[in-house]
Write an enzyme that holds these catalytic residues in place. Structure first.
Site, PDB file in Angstrom:
ATOM      1  N   GLU A  45       0.193  -1.288   5.729  1.00 26.62           N
ATOM      2  CA  GLU A  45       0.998  -0.997   6.559  1.00 26.62           C
ATOM      3  C   GLU A  45       1.079   0.613   7.030  1.00 26.62           C
ATOM      4  O   GLU A  45       1.269   1.069   8.070  1.00 26.62           O
ATOM      5  CB  GLU A  45       2.545  -1.193   6.053  1.00 26.62           C
ATOM      6  CG  GLU A  45       3.686  -0.938   6.942  1.00 26.62           C
ATOM      7  CD  GLU A  45       4.266   0.491   6.960  1.00 26.62           C
ATOM      8  OE1 GLU A  45       5.144   0.727   7.827  1.00 26.62           O
ATOM      9  OE2 GLU A  45       4.006   1.288   6.054  1.00 26.62           O
ATOM     10  N   ASP A 100       0.742  -1.342  -0.001  1.00 23.45           N
ATOM     11  CA  ASP A 100       0.042   0.054   0.064  1.00 23.45           C
ATOM     12  C   ASP A 100       0.939   1.258   0.063  1.00 23.45           C
ATOM     13  O   ASP A 100       1.924   1.239   0.185  1.00 23.45           O
ATOM     14  CB  ASP A 100      -0.942   0.027   1.084  1.00 23.45           C
ATOM     15  CG  ASP A 100      -0.563   0.174   2.572  1.00 23.45           C
ATOM     16  OD1 ASP A 100       0.778  -0.603   2.664  1.00 23.45           O
ATOM     17  OD2 ASP A 100      -0.545   0.938   3.465  1.00 23.45           O
TER      18      ASP A 100
END
Length: 412
Positions: free
Chosen positions: A174, A81
């Site tokens: 994350e 991400d």
């Protein structure tokens, strides 16, 4: 054979921004696009067991070279991400070959990647510099780490490099602090691991903040101001008093290195109700506990002054300093330092003024320091990286695999 930066340019075209307001796992379905792509790419490289699970974690294992089955399993982890702090959609990188070390205009955005803001830029002179066009972030955090790990896998397989069991993991979410939440440590198969999610290519990080979040709710007592002597409790003023009782110099602006802080992130309120939100950080565990006790003491004093229930403090511990878990396994750091030196660089160990998935994974039973990716300026339009820096990271990862396999250092 693809170079790591070529993979990066491919991966950044996939929109993978996570969403802190979402309660799903992953927080955005779009992360599956890259997850599935990576699993298929691993299979195409010859890693037949590569898979993306139902919550967008990608796992793969390279079985040990015959004769090295007893080498402890070693993992490499990166996240897919990108940060929601700036747009990660429709990324259009600029590729500047033989960079001159000077300021760079970021497309037509009006933004400039300037030496005065990023003094390391002249050290990148002569390299192939990759920047944004000023309208998005780049996504090198952490698609550079993903690309470097993927390139490591390809080179190990094509060059038939001896290795113990190698475990690959790519995580969602994350950037919103959830990357380790659902990580299958037991199923991953590694005894030790590295996250590849740092800055300069020579960085080796194994110390991070102890961290907590704090919410302060203040309940006021509102009466007409003309007749409020000894009666009114102005919640907004009590909130200001709470903040004023914290050490004035212990803020992010005033601290560096190992120094901790109280950071006021949000505040709101009126006479009746007020709210404060903080993050508390310190590398030293005793100092961290002291900071939490300071806040609890302030809560006690204000309730004694204004009446019980006026101030309610809620503290939520977030993560802890991984140093406690890495120190017994310093061979992980020794191997990384050797690999950095063999790549022609000077190892740099710096305390992380934040946290990583590796910190949480270390406390979940997987000792997991963090390595650099070669990137800079993360989470915004000034993000940049070099092709050569990424090549160096791949060399470092290969060196770590080599030292683990040959038994240079591999036991706690």
């Amino acid at each position: 054979m693809m170079r790591a930066y070529e993979r990066l340019l491919n991966y950044v075209t996939v929109y993978t921004t996570s969403d802190e307001a979402s309660e799903t796992v992953p927080s955005t379905e779009r992360q599956f696009v890259l997850g599935r792509q990576l699993a298929e790419e691993l299979k195409a490289l010859g890693v037949e067991n590569a898979r993306v699970d139902e919550i967008c974690y990608v796992y793969a294992v390279l079985p040990a070279t015959p004769g090295l089955e007893e080498v402890p399993g070693l993992g490499f982890i990166a996240h897919m991400d990108t940060a929601p702090a700036f747009s990660g959609e429709s990324i259009k990188p600029q590729i500047i070959e033989d960079y001159d070390g000077k300021d760079v205009a970021l497309g037509q955005s009006g933004r400039v990647l300037a030496v005065k803001d990023f003094p390391h830029l002249p050290s990148l002179k002569g390299r192939t510099l990759i920047t944004t066009d000023g309208t998005t972030l780049l996504g090198a955090d952490d698609k550079a780490g993903v690309a470097e790990i993927m390139t490591l896998v390809e080179e190990i397989l094509r060059e038939d490099i001896p290795h113990g069991t190698l475990c690959i993991g790519f995580t969602p979410d994350e950037e919103i602090g959830r990357g380790a939440d659902c990580f299958d440590v037991e199923g991953f198969g590694a005894e030790y691991a590295y996250t590849v999610d740092g800055g300069a290519e020579n960085e080796i990080e194994y110390e991070n903040f102890n961290a907590a979040g704090a919410k302060v709710a203040v309940r006021g007592f509102s009466v007409h101001p003309g007749s409020s002597k000894d009666t009114m409790i102005n919640a907004a003023l009590v909130a200001m008093e709470f903040n004023g009782m914290l050490p004035a110099g212990d803020t992010p602006r005033d601290t560096e290195g190992y120094e901790g802080f109280f950071h006021l992130c949000e505040m709101s309120g009126d006479v009746s109700d007020a709210h404060l939100e903080y993050i508390i950080r310190d590398h030293d565990a005793d100092m961290f506990r002291c900071r939490l006790e300071i806040m609890r003491h302030i809560e006690k004093l204000l309730n004694e002054k204004y009446g019980g229930g006026t101030v309610t403090l809620t503290i939520t511990e977030q993560y802890r300093n991984m140093k406690e878990k890495i120190t017994p396994c310093m061979f992980l750091i020794d191997n990384a330092r050797l690999a950095v030196q063999e790549a022609g660089l000077q190892p740099l160990s710096v305390p992380i003024r934040g946290g990583t998935d590796g910190a949480r994974l270390s406390y979940m039973g997987l000792p997991c320091p963090n390595l650099g990716t070669g990137g800079y300026g993360f989470h915004g339009p000034y993000e940049h990286i070099t092709a050569e820096g990424m090549d160096s990271v791949v060399k470092i990862l290969k060196g770590i695999v080599k030292h683990m396999a040959d038994g240079t250092n591999r036991n706690c």
